[in-house]
Design a protein around this motif. Structure first.
Motif, short mmCIF file in Angstrom:
data_model
loop_
_atom_site.label_atom_id
_atom_site.label_comp_id
_atom_site.label_asym_id
_atom_site.label_seq_id
_atom_site.Cartn_x
_atom_site.Cartn_y
_atom_site.Cartn_z
N ASN A 75 18.05 -1.21 5.38
CA ASN A 75 18.32 -0.96 3.96
C ASN A 75 17.11 -1.04 3.04
OD1 ASN A 75 21.46 -0.88 3.93
ND2 ASN A 75 20.96 -2.73 5.13
N PHE A 76 15.98 -1.56 3.53
CA PHE A 76 14.83 -1.80 2.65
C PHE A 76 13.53 -1.41 3.34
CE2 PHE A 76 18.15 -4.85 1.64
CZ PHE A 76 18.27 -4.70 0.26
N VAL A 77 12.55 -1.15 2.52
CA VAL A 77 11.17 -1.09 3.01
C VAL A 77 10.58 -2.46 2.71
CG1 VAL A 77 8.91 -0.02 2.75
CG2 VAL A 77 10.97 1.38 2.58
N ASN A 78 10.16 -3.17 3.74
CA ASN A 78 9.81 -4.58 3.61
C ASN A 78 8.29 -4.75 3.56
OD1 ASN A 78 12.63 -5.66 3.97
ND2 ASN A 78 12.38 -4.47 5.86
N VAL A 79 7.82 -5.40 2.52
CA VAL A 79 6.38 -5.51 2.26
C VAL A 79 5.97 -6.98 2.18
CG1 VAL A 79 4.52 -5.00 0.62
CG2 VAL A 79 6.31 -3.29 1.07
N LYS A 80 4.90 -7.33 2.88
CA LYS A 80 4.35 -8.69 2.86
C LYS A 80 3.02 -8.71 2.10
CE LYS A 80 6.39 -12.18 4.81
NZ LYS A 80 6.60 -13.38 3.99
N GLU A 109 9.53 2.95 -7.39
CA GLU A 109 8.45 3.08 -8.39
C GLU A 109 7.75 1.74 -8.65
OE1 GLU A 109 11.53 6.08 -8.67
OE2 GLU A 109 11.67 3.90 -8.97
N LEU A 110 8.15 0.70 -7.90
CA LEU A 110 7.59 -0.66 -7.99
C LEU A 110 8.11 -1.45 -9.18
CD1 LEU A 110 3.86 0.01 -6.96
CD2 LEU A 110 5.86 -0.37 -5.50
N TYR A 111 9.19 -0.99 -9.81
CA TYR A 111 9.80 -1.74 -10.90
C TYR A 111 10.60 -2.91 -10.31
CZ TYR A 111 8.93 2.47 -13.75
OH TYR A 111 8.35 3.54 -14.39
N PRO A 112 10.44 -4.11 -10.83
CA PRO A 112 11.19 -5.26 -10.31
C PRO A 112 12.63 -5.28 -10.85
CG PRO A 112 9.79 -5.97 -12.11
CD PRO A 112 9.49 -4.50 -11.89
N GLY A 136 0.80 -1.21 0.00
CA GLY A 136 0.00 0.00 0.00
C GLY A 136 0.84 1.26 0.00
N GLU A 137 0.16 2.38 -0.06
CA GLU A 137 0.81 3.66 -0.26
C GLU A 137 1.74 4.03 0.90
OE1 GLU A 137 2.20 6.97 -1.92
OE2 GLU A 137 1.01 5.38 -2.91
N GLU A 138 1.43 3.60 2.12
CA GLU A 138 2.31 3.92 3.25
C GLU A 138 3.73 3.40 3.00
OE1 GLU A 138 2.65 3.33 8.12
OE2 GLU A 138 1.17 2.19 6.97
N ALA A 139 3.83 2.19 2.54
CA ALA A 139 5.15 1.61 2.26
C ALA A 139 5.81 2.30 1.07
CB ALA A 139 4.99 0.12 1.98
N PHE A 140 5.04 2.54 0.03
CA PHE A 140 5.62 3.13 -1.19
C PHE A 140 6.11 4.56 -0.93
CE2 PHE A 140 2.02 0.47 -3.19
CZ PHE A 140 2.70 -0.71 -2.90
N LYS A 141 5.36 5.30 -0.14
CA LYS A 141 5.76 6.67 0.20
C LYS A 141 7.07 6.67 0.99
CE LYS A 141 4.10 10.84 2.55
NZ LYS A 141 3.02 11.43 3.39
N GLU A 197 -9.58 -1.53 -14.53
CA GLU A 197 -8.75 -0.46 -15.10
C GLU A 197 -8.28 0.54 -14.05
OE1 GLU A 197 -8.88 2.39 -19.10
OE2 GLU A 197 -10.68 1.38 -18.38
N ASP A 198 -9.06 0.70 -12.98
CA ASP A 198 -8.72 1.71 -11.98
C ASP A 198 -7.95 1.14 -10.79
OD1 ASP A 198 -10.77 0.18 -11.02
OD2 ASP A 198 -12.00 1.84 -10.29
N THR A 199 -7.46 -0.10 -10.90
CA THR A 199 -6.70 -0.71 -9.81
C THR A 199 -5.39 0.04 -9.60
OG1 THR A 199 -7.64 -2.86 -10.37
CG2 THR A 199 -5.73 -2.86 -8.91
N LYS A 200 -5.11 0.42 -8.35
CA LYS A 200 -3.92 1.21 -8.05
C LYS A 200 -2.69 0.31 -7.88
CE LYS A 200 -6.43 4.90 -5.65
NZ LYS A 200 -6.62 5.61 -4.36
#
Length: 767
Positions: A79-84, A119-122, A33-38, A607-610
């Motif tokens: 070193n990372f923002v860790n997301v589950k 930016e969520l690029y792998p 979610g946005e909290e992690a990405f921010k 189409e509107d999925t974030k």
């Protein structure tokens, strides 16, 4: 580590059982979610994405080895923002990055571990990493340090690499547009797939991966083969009827249509011989379809993958003998295998397959049902504590046995008989090579090594006595297991998509086995979804429920699988509210997911999925049928029932969208090939006229239900119908004519036969 308020991370506020399993990790986990990405953007840190599910054995292993380790957690947190992510709740995230991992490494699986830019690029992906380097492969600690260093030194290059990866994924997802073939859809791809399965069939142990391991019970393969069996025989029967009234020249002229080359036939004798050989060959091919499925299903049911004491089936077998499983049990496996065993029972009338079907339902009702709300839970774990004092969970602890335990519980005589039948060895029957972590030493995984007849002969007792001893022994062991052993973790979230699969399977089981309880279970689950996971004003579904409805909207498979379940439930009840709901859901699915501009097919997300960088169209039929495969079938069935030409056109266009892949790799899409056959053969509507309560009408319904007809759709014409009276032209005309005489009309290709007014005539027509 004990779970206390002082050491819980933010995952403690989530509902997903998988995320909650990691709430006491020292890792500073975020949900997707946005909290992690921010945070990643503001601190210019890479995101470490970990995807799994709560009953995944190797997810547990990596969690214990790495995510519970303070030193590794410190490296991750610094070193990372860790997301589950729970892949079952957010399949959109899982699917997008799993394709990246598969394209990068050639394989995939769970846990999935991916390093992303802010930016969520792998950038880098893999599956399970051991904590330290071993066997020449880098461990998780090494990978973390290397990625941290690379980000600091070459961050812009990694961003460019990730951006390129997303471009590649977009090209992958859109390439099928250019692969569309102008040739018409035809049956050849089905024959090609049949030939593939014949070549890859393991004639010793069953299954379709040759003699390799592991072995997965993949019901989408059975789904295709049983339909190829039926349609092949049906086509031959029709052809022979036509041949009887056609001249040789007329038959020759139809050669191309029939797929027969008569060019090398110089005379009438050669022609007739070739025709006879082709007919015999195709009959043999059909019987091969059925025999491969029957053999495989029996091997699976006899194997250790089948829980002989606690019922139901484990996920898959690590060996080629269906013996040593990964012990998790998934709702989607139970649903699809229930369908397979039910369909083979309908074809063969062999009670063996019916008993296995009942065994699956017994497990699902007892262990996977929310008895308050009536929805079905997702899964049970592979790992559990061996006893109440144990500190660590072991894989299979709830299911395996030591020989001494069995002897103590059953006594000398019965334990000897039971152990012979189920392959119990004094020192255990597990190949050490299949026990990497040493958790199954001296343990036995029950597998039927002998038939009841062989067991009776071995101990010089009657067959009835042998069966009674085995049944009594299983009951005693089950009582011990459920009373004395700690149960494995149950993933108690309720997913719309998998409940749809289960509703469909239970409805079909009710039709075949006539147990009212099965219908109650199916209707209870449908009611739960409508009450808790459906917004009737917006006509939209939610993905999941645990303690309360989740916040994530339904994905395309939630719609497609539930629609299929509702169509089958209508046929079991003739309750048109199920049909009306299915139509509403189908219209909503088209609105949210259908690709009008790009050539057809359904996207997996709206189409509107974030935060989803690539919208994909699922086409792989693997552990579950793809949403596009199921949607094609739904559209064809609904299109014929309510005379909706747009539904039929979208089904055909979706098939054409995927025709390139269907032609090149039909083995990856067996459920879609089955839907292609349904498109080519059309729906066979059975319209029953007359009050359902009348004995003759009940006889009509039972006569139709007891046969395997995969393109069947059973309808009832009734004055108080809410949907069909207006939207089904045939039923409308029947009711307008005012003839309520009990009868059956069979309609194909939008043409109906004369009313059938006696059971014998109906049986003759169906034979």
């Amino acid at each position: 580590m004990a779970t206390t308020s002082k050491n819980l991370n933010r995952l403690a506020h989530e509902k997903s059982p998988y995320l909650l399993q990691h709430a006491d990790n020292p890792v500073d986990w975020y949900p997707w979610g946005e909290e992690a990405f921010k945070k990643a953007r503001e601190e210019n840190k890479m995101i470490f994405l970990s995807v799994g599910y709560s009953t995944c054995h190797w997810c547990h292993v990596m969690a214990h080895e790495s995510f519970e380790d303070e030193k590794i957690a410190n490296i991750m947190n610094e070193n990372f923002v860790n997301v589950k992510v729970d892949r079952e709740v957010q399949p959109d995230v899982d699917r997008m990055y799993m394709i990246f991992v598969q394209l990068m490494s050639g394989s995939g699986g769970w846990p999935m571990s991916v390093f992303l830019t802010p930016e969520l690029y792998p950038v880098l992906g893999g599956t399970y990493f051991p904590p330290e380097d071993q066997y020449g492969r880098p461990g998780f600690t090494t990978v973390l340090k290397k990625m941290s260093s690379l980000w600091k030194e070459k961050g812009e290059e990694l961003k460019k690499s990730g951006e390129d990866a997303i471009k590649t994924l977009r090209e992958y997802s859109h390439k099928k547009i250019t692969e569309q073939i102008s040739q018409p859809l035809n049956i050849k791809v089905a024959h090609k797939l049949h030939d593939y399965f014949v070549r890859s069939f393991d004639d010793d142990e069953g299954g379709f991966d040759g003699k390799s391991e592991p072995k997965f019970p993949t019901p989408v393969q059975f789904h295709f083969l049983l339909r190829h069996y039926y349609y092949t025989l049906a086509d031959l029967d029709k052809a022979e009827e036509r041949f009887a009234i056609m001249s040789i020249q007329e038959i020759k002229g139809r050669g191309q249509t029939l797929g027969i080359d008569f060019k090398d036939c110089d005379n009438e004798a050669q022609f007739l011989k070739k025709l006879q050989n082709v007919v015999e060959s195709r009959r043999e091919a059909a019987e091969k379809d059925l025999n491969m499925v029957k053999f495989t299903l029996k091997k699976i049911a006899m194997g250790g993958i089948h829980d002989h004491i606690g019922n139901g089936f484990h996920r898959y077998s690590t060996d080629k003998y269906w013996h040593i499983p990964h012990f998790e049990k998934m709702l989607y496996d139970q649903a699809q295998l229930l369908k397979s065993y039910t369909e083979v029972y309908l074809i063969t009338k062999d009670e063996y397959y019916a008993e296995v079907a009942r065994d699956i339902i017994k497990y699902v009702e007892r262990d996977l049902r929310d008895h308050e709300g009536a929805g079905f839970y997702s899964a049970e774990d592979a790992d559990s504590y061996s006893n109440d004092e144990a500190k660590h969970k072991l894989e299979g602890a709830f299911a395996v046995w030591e020989a001494s335990e069995i002897k103590e519980i059953l006594g000398d005589k019965n334990s000897e008989i039971f152990s012979y039948h189920f392959g119990v060895e004094p020192n255990g029957n597990v190949d050490p090579r299949k026990d990497i972590q040493g958790e199954l030493k001296n343990k036995n995984v029950l597998i039927e090594r002998h038939t009841p007849e062989e067991t009776a002969e071995k101990f010089q007792i009657s067959l009835d006595e042998a069966k009674a001893i085995l049944a009594e022994s299983k009951e005693k062991l089950a009582k011990y297991r459920f009373e004395k052993r700690p149960k494995p973790h149950r993933d108690d979230k309720i997913l719309t998509t998998w409940n749809g699969l289960m509703i469909s399977a239970l409805a079909q089981a009710y039709d075949a086995l006539r147990d009212e309880k099965y219908l109650e279970l199916a209707e209870g689950a449908a009611k739960f979804i409508k009450d808790r996971l459906y917004d009737p004003d917006k006509k939209k579904l939610l993905r999941s429920f645990r303690e309360e409805p989740g916040e994530i909207d339904g994905f395309v498979d939630d719609y497609s699988n539930l629609i299929e379940g509702l169509l089958d439930l209508y046929q079991s009840t003739f309750n048109e509210t199920y049909l009306a709901w299915a139509i509403d859901l189908q219209d909503q699915q088209i609105k949210l997911f259908y690709d009008e501009q790009g050539g057809g097919g359904f996207f997996n997300v709206g189409e509107d999925t974030k935060n989803i960088l690539v919208r994909l169209k699922d086409d792989h039929d693997g552990a579950e049928p793809s949403s596009n495969s199921v949607s094609i079938s739904n559209l064809i069935r609904l299109g014929h029932i309510i005379n909706n030409a747009d539904y039929n056109a979208k089904a055909e266009q979706t098939l054409k969208y995927f025709i390139g892949t269907l032609d090149k790799a039909p083995y990856a899409m067996p459920a879609m090939v089955a839907s292609l056959m349904l498109h080519l053969k059309g729906i066979k509507q059975f319209i029953v006229v007359g009050p359902k309560e009348e004995a003759i009408v009940q006889q009509y319904i039972e006569t139709i239900r007891k046969r395997f007809i995969p393109n069947k759709f059973l309808l009832q014409a009734k004055d108080d119908g809410q949907v069909l009276n207006e939207r089904c032209e045939v039923i409308k005309s029947i009711l307008e004519a005012g003839d309520n005489t009990p009868s059956v009309r069979i309609c194909e290709n939008f043409t109906c036969g004369m009313p059938i007014k006696d059971v014998h005539g109906l049986e003759e027509k169906l034979s």
